[in-house]
Scaffold this motif. Structure first.
Motif, PDB file in Angstrom:
ATOM      1  N   THR A   9       0.861  -1.183   0.000  1.00 40.99           N
ATOM      2  CA  THR A   9       0.000   0.000   0.000  1.00 40.99           C
ATOM      3  C   THR A   9       0.900   1.237   0.000  1.00 40.99           C
ATOM      4  O   THR A   9       2.119   1.111  -0.138  1.00 40.99           O
ATOM      5  N   SER A  32       3.313   7.842  -3.395  1.00 38.98           N
ATOM      6  CA  SER A  32       3.369   7.161  -4.703  1.00 38.98           C
ATOM      7  C   SER A  32       4.761   7.235  -5.320  1.00 38.98           C
ATOM      8  O   SER A  32       4.914   7.399  -6.536  1.00 38.98           O
ATOM      9  N   SER A  67      -2.110  -2.499  -3.561  1.00 41.76           N
ATOM     10  CA  SER A  67      -2.117  -1.706  -4.780  1.00 41.76           C
ATOM     11  C   SER A  67      -1.415  -2.445  -5.915  1.00 41.76           C
ATOM     12  O   SER A  67      -0.329  -3.000  -5.731  1.00 41.76           O
ATOM     13  N   THR A  69       0.204  -1.391  -8.614  1.00 42.28           N
ATOM     14  CA  THR A  69       1.539  -0.885  -8.938  1.00 42.28           C
ATOM     15  C   THR A  69       2.508  -1.074  -7.783  1.00 42.28           C
ATOM     16  O   THR A  69       3.650  -1.509  -7.974  1.00 42.28           O
ATOM     17  N   SER A  70       2.066  -0.756  -6.574  1.00 39.62           N
ATOM     18  CA  SER A  70       2.950  -0.837  -5.408  1.00 39.62           C
ATOM     19  C   SER A  70       3.467  -2.250  -5.188  1.00 39.62           C
ATOM     20  O   SER A  70       4.654  -2.462  -4.925  1.00 39.62           O
ATOM     21  N   GLY A 116      -8.315   1.162  -2.183  1.00 40.10           N
ATOM     22  CA  GLY A 116      -8.590   2.242  -3.117  1.00 40.10           C
ATOM     23  C   GLY A 116     -10.069   2.518  -3.284  1.00 40.10           C
ATOM     24  O   GLY A 116     -10.911   1.643  -3.108  1.00 40.10           O
ATOM     25  N   TYR A 212      -3.882 -10.046  -6.348  1.00 36.16           N
ATOM     26  CA  TYR A 212      -4.796  -8.982  -6.758  1.00 36.16           C
ATOM     27  C   TYR A 212      -6.217  -9.497  -6.608  1.00 36.16           C
ATOM     28  O   TYR A 212      -6.569 -10.546  -7.152  1.00 36.16           O
ATOM     29  N   PRO A 218      -6.933  -2.332 -11.394  1.00 34.17           N
ATOM     30  CA  PRO A 218      -5.937  -1.984 -10.388  1.00 34.17           C
ATOM     31  C   PRO A 218      -6.572  -1.279  -9.197  1.00 34.17           C
ATOM     32  O   PRO A 218      -7.454  -0.440  -9.360  1.00 34.17           O
ATOM     33  N   ILE A 219      -6.097  -1.639  -8.000  1.00 28.66           N
ATOM     34  CA  ILE A 219      -6.597  -0.985  -6.803  1.00 28.66           C
ATOM     35  C   ILE A 219      -5.464  -0.245  -6.105  1.00 28.66           C
ATOM     36  O   ILE A 219      -5.692   0.370  -5.096  1.00 28.66           O
TER      37      ILE A 219
END
Length: 219
Positions: A9, A32, A67, A69-70, A116, A212, A218-219
């Motif tokens: 996160t 981010s 997340s 991307t994370s 998210g 996921y 995406p979250i």
């Protein structure tokens, strides 16, 4: 020596653990900037402890949920180290990292993570033996839905906003674990990964993937 990395996160955590002590631990909320901040913080830990990558015997990483991307930032980082240094890698559920330090109780435990857009990732645990055992698969919900669904005395731990904590407290059957004890500590992730490393429960690099809950969203 084991390096643990959690980028599930906005909260990032890294730790070095030798099987008896957490030698270094850093935890912060990133804006981010996971890709930019992760490697320098790991390098800082090595400098602070006088250790190097050559001292590592294993790696631990939080697999999510979290997340999109994370999670990929952390997993890509440790996979790169595992390949370049031929190190075993252990993946741990992020919800398990939240549950592990909570005192055992006969009541069920719900662990929550931000997902998210006002949503929460929810995982349920039951005390068994000397720890918490996951019950079923994690899913996406909201603080309001979780509160309404609880019909028996229940513990809740996790990364919650002030508004979410206030909403959950409206249900008298819910006892919230304190924010400090709910914080995901990378030292806990390191200890969980170390325990599995000692029993040979490592993960093949090619099959280790983030968790996921919403594929394609995406979250």
């Amino acid at each position: 020596m084991l390096l643990a990395v959690d980028t599930s996160t906005p909260q990032i955590g890294v730790a070095l653990y030798d099987g008896a002590r957490v030698l270094a631990e850093h935890l912060w909320v990133s804006q981010s900037r996971h890709t930019v901040e992760l490697a320098p913080m790991v390098e800082k830990m090595f400098q602070q402890t006088g250790l190097t990558v050559s001292d590592l015997s294993g790696l631990g990483v939080a697999l999510g949920p979290g997340s999109f991307t994370s999670l990929r930032v952390g997993l890509s980082f440790v996979k790169g180290l595992a390949i370049s240094r031929t190190l075993p890698l252990i993946g741990i559920s992020t919800l398990e990292v939240i549950a592990a330090p909570v005192a055992l109780d006969k009541r069920p435990l719900a662990c929550l993570l931000p997902a998210g857009r006002g949503r929460l990732a929810v995982g349920w645990f039951q005390a068994e033996g000397n720890g918490w055992r996951a019950m079923g698969s994690p899913y996406i919900s909201s603080a309001e839905e979780v509160s309404v669904s609880i019909k028996e005395p229940t513990l809740i731990a996790g990364d919650l906003t002030i508004a979410e904590r206030s909403l959950l407290q409206n249900n008298p059957l819910i006892q919230l674990v304190s924010p400090a004890l709910s914080t995901r500590r990378p030292g806990v992730l390191a200890e969980l990964a170390w325990q599995r490393l000692q029993t040979g429960q490592t993960n093949p690099l090619h099959s280790l993937a983030p968790l996921y809950l919403h594929i394609g969203e995406p979250i």
